[in-house]
Design a protein around this motif. Structure first.
Motif, PDB file in Angstrom:
ATOM      1  N   HIS A  77       0.799  -1.111  -0.074  1.00 12.70           N
ATOM      2  CA  HIS A  77      -0.063  -0.138  -0.024  1.00 12.70           C
ATOM      3  C   HIS A  77       0.820   1.258  -0.007  1.00 12.70           C
ATOM      4  N   SER A  97     -10.972   2.473  -0.602  1.00 15.27           N
ATOM      5  CA  SER A  97     -11.443   1.228  -1.133  1.00 15.27           C
ATOM      6  C   SER A  97     -12.266   1.443  -2.435  1.00 15.27           C
ATOM      7  N   THR A  98     -12.716   2.526  -2.875  1.00 16.84           N
ATOM      8  CA  THR A  98     -13.581   2.741  -4.198  1.00 16.84           C
ATOM      9  C   THR A  98     -13.496   4.304  -4.507  1.00 16.84           C
ATOM     10  N   THR A 226      -9.294   6.970  -9.908  1.00 17.91           N
ATOM     11  CA  THR A 226      -9.626   5.688  -9.748  1.00 17.91           C
ATOM     12  C   THR A 226      -8.930   4.633 -10.317  1.00 17.91           C
ATOM     13  N   GLY A 234      -8.740  -1.919  -9.118  1.00 22.46           N
ATOM     14  CA  GLY A 234      -9.918  -1.710  -8.081  1.00 22.46           C
ATOM     15  C   GLY A 234      -9.257  -0.687  -7.193  1.00 22.46           C
ATOM     16  N   GLY A 235     -10.371   0.010  -6.526  1.00 21.03           N
ATOM     17  CA  GLY A 235      -9.723   1.039  -5.517  1.00 21.03           C
ATOM     18  C   GLY A 235      -9.550   2.514  -6.086  1.00 21.03           C
ATOM     19  N   THR A 258     -12.722   1.928   7.355  1.00 21.87           N
ATOM     20  CA  THR A 258     -12.780   0.801   6.466  1.00 21.87           C
ATOM     21  C   THR A 258     -11.533  -0.010   6.351  1.00 21.87           C
ATOM     22  N   GLN A 261      -7.681  -2.108   1.215  1.00 17.88           N
ATOM     23  CA  GLN A 261      -7.871  -3.047   0.070  1.00 17.88           C
ATOM     24  C   GLN A 261      -6.981  -4.022   0.236  1.00 17.88           C
ATOM     25  N   VAL A 265      -4.748  -6.626  -4.797  1.00 12.99           N
ATOM     26  CA  VAL A 265      -5.353  -5.256  -5.731  1.00 12.99           C
ATOM     27  C   VAL A 265      -4.334  -4.391  -5.786  1.00 12.99           C
ATOM     28  N   ALA A 266      -3.971  -3.932  -4.485  1.00 17.00           N
ATOM     29  CA  ALA A 266      -2.576  -2.906  -4.468  1.00 17.00           C
ATOM     30  C   ALA A 266      -1.498  -3.214  -5.477  1.00 17.00           C
ATOM     31  N   SER A 269      -2.683  -2.995  -9.166  1.00 16.20           N
ATOM     32  CA  SER A 269      -2.369  -1.383  -9.340  1.00 16.20           C
ATOM     33  C   SER A 269      -1.275  -0.920  -9.613  1.00 16.20           C
TER      34      SER A 269
END
Length: 380
Positions: A77, A97-98, A226, A234-235, A258, A261, A265-266, A269
């Motif tokens: 992250h 997260s989004t 995004t 995502g995220g 929250t 993520q 996913v990180a 990205s």
């Protein structure tokens, strides 16, 4: 369920069905050619991105286990935030997260009863919802109208003023005039927030979007991007000066409360971001696809909106007509978005066609041929 509640829900759904505005989910098939998604650079299916995600899942596990401020902020992250900050020319970046949660978090953390928020009428729902939930007084200016925005600003006596706009408008595909918005913000001592969800990775010579490195954090203090569109994962994130990011870390409830993520996913990205930086030919291929599609569609006579981005709205006006065209295309194995009110204004129903660098010339020819058949059937 209480009969009173049952009747209320059934009535709401029936009214939407009568207007041909009912939404439905469809299980996407591998045999369907997708012209509805936002995978503009084709990275969602890139083997290198998937490999990075798998490696991170093996190293860090399937989930982050906690929020960023407890124990969920992992090395991957941190690396992604630092890379996003460099990519957009900002001091810091903060993961959410989004994109929806990023916009809600920013507006809730920055605005209060002493704040006036000025939003473009065609902003994404998350921006409008964030403004309403913030407790600030919110005014909406005519789409792209700097004169209307100026008029509203001059009438405002608010202590703090915040101008909010999409970078690329998700249903129309047009690009905000960032330079004009930045100048008006400067003149009225306002801050400017741009949600560049559909510009990041696509626009600019370096792919940094409609804002990115072209406009520094003095011109655009708040930049939202995004990761689930052009970057194929995502995220989302917010980028800006260190003072802004620290404030969001302390006060943005959709960040504080929250779970972080998933590390996979990180990692996806981060891998996608490196591809965006190292393979400009993807953006060039996308640009060529857009130009070729528009030229051929106009030859057929299709009523396209004036958009130069991968979002190409085909304006059909009527909900039933839009659904009929979408169904005809789906029968031929082509998926497009059938966009109707309340997502767009009454009388503005459309097919939202999105192009990608992964589309071949033959893919686009297949779409154009199917659209031509729809057009010809109506003319017969």
């Amino acid at each position: 369920m209480s009969e009173i509640w049952r009747a209320r829900l059934m009535d709401a759904q029936e009214r939407r069905r009568r207007k041909h505005q009912n939404r439905q989910r469809h299980v996407h098939s591998d045999v369907t050619l997708d012209f509805a998604g936002n995978d503009y650079l084709g990275l969602a299916s890139d083997a290198r991105v998937a490999k990075a995600a798998a490696a991170a899942a093996r190293r860090f596990g399937s989930g982050a286990r906690a929020s960023h401020l407890v124990s969920g902020h992992l090395a991957i992250h941190q690396e992604l935030e630092e890379s996003l900050a460099r990519f957009t020319g900002r001091q810091k970046a903060l993961l959410f997260s989004t994109g929806y949660m990023a916009n809600l978090g920013v507006l809730q953390a920055l605005a209060d009863a002493h704040t006036a928020i000025f939003q473009d009428r065609l902003n994404h729902a998350s921006l409008l919802d964030g403004g309403q939930l913030s407790g600030a007084r919110m005014r909406r200016f005519h789409h792209g109208s700097m004169s209307d925005l100026t008029r509203l600003l001059e009438r405002s006596s608010a202590t703090h003023k915040l101008i909010v706009s999409d970078g690329v408008f998700s249903m129309d595909g047009d690009i905000a005039d960032i330079a004009a918005l930045a100048e008006i913000s400067r003149q009225h001592a306002a801050w400017l927030m741009i949600d560049d969800a559909h510009g990041l990775g696509v626009l600019g010579n370096d792919g940094s979007g409609s804002v990115g490195t072209r406009f520094n954090s003095d011109a655009v203090p708040i930049l939202v991007g995004t990761l689930g569109k052009a970057l194929g994962s995502g995220g989302a994130f917010v980028a800006g000066d260190a003072l802004l990011i620290e404030h969001l870390m302390q006060f943005a409830r959709s960040y504080v409360y929250t779970t972080a993520q998933p590390p996979a996913v990180a990692a996806a990205s981060l891998a996608a971001l490196r591809i965006v930086e190292s393979e400009p030919e993807r953006r060039e291929r996308l640009r060529q696809n857009v130009c070729w599609f528009r030229r051929e569609a106009q030859t057929i006579g299709l009523p396209l909106a004036d958009a130069t981005t991968p979002i190409q709205p085909l304006l059909l006006g009527d909900e039933q007509r839009t659904l009929a065209w979408a169904a005809a295309l789906e029968e031929e194995g082509l998926k497009v978005g059938a966009i109707r009110p309340p997502t767009v204004a009454p009388g503005q129903a459309r097919l939202r066609i999105t192009l990608s660098a992964r589309h071949s010339r033959s893919d686009i020819e297949r779409l154009l041929a199917a659209l031509a058949r729809c057009w010809q059937r109506e003319a017969a």
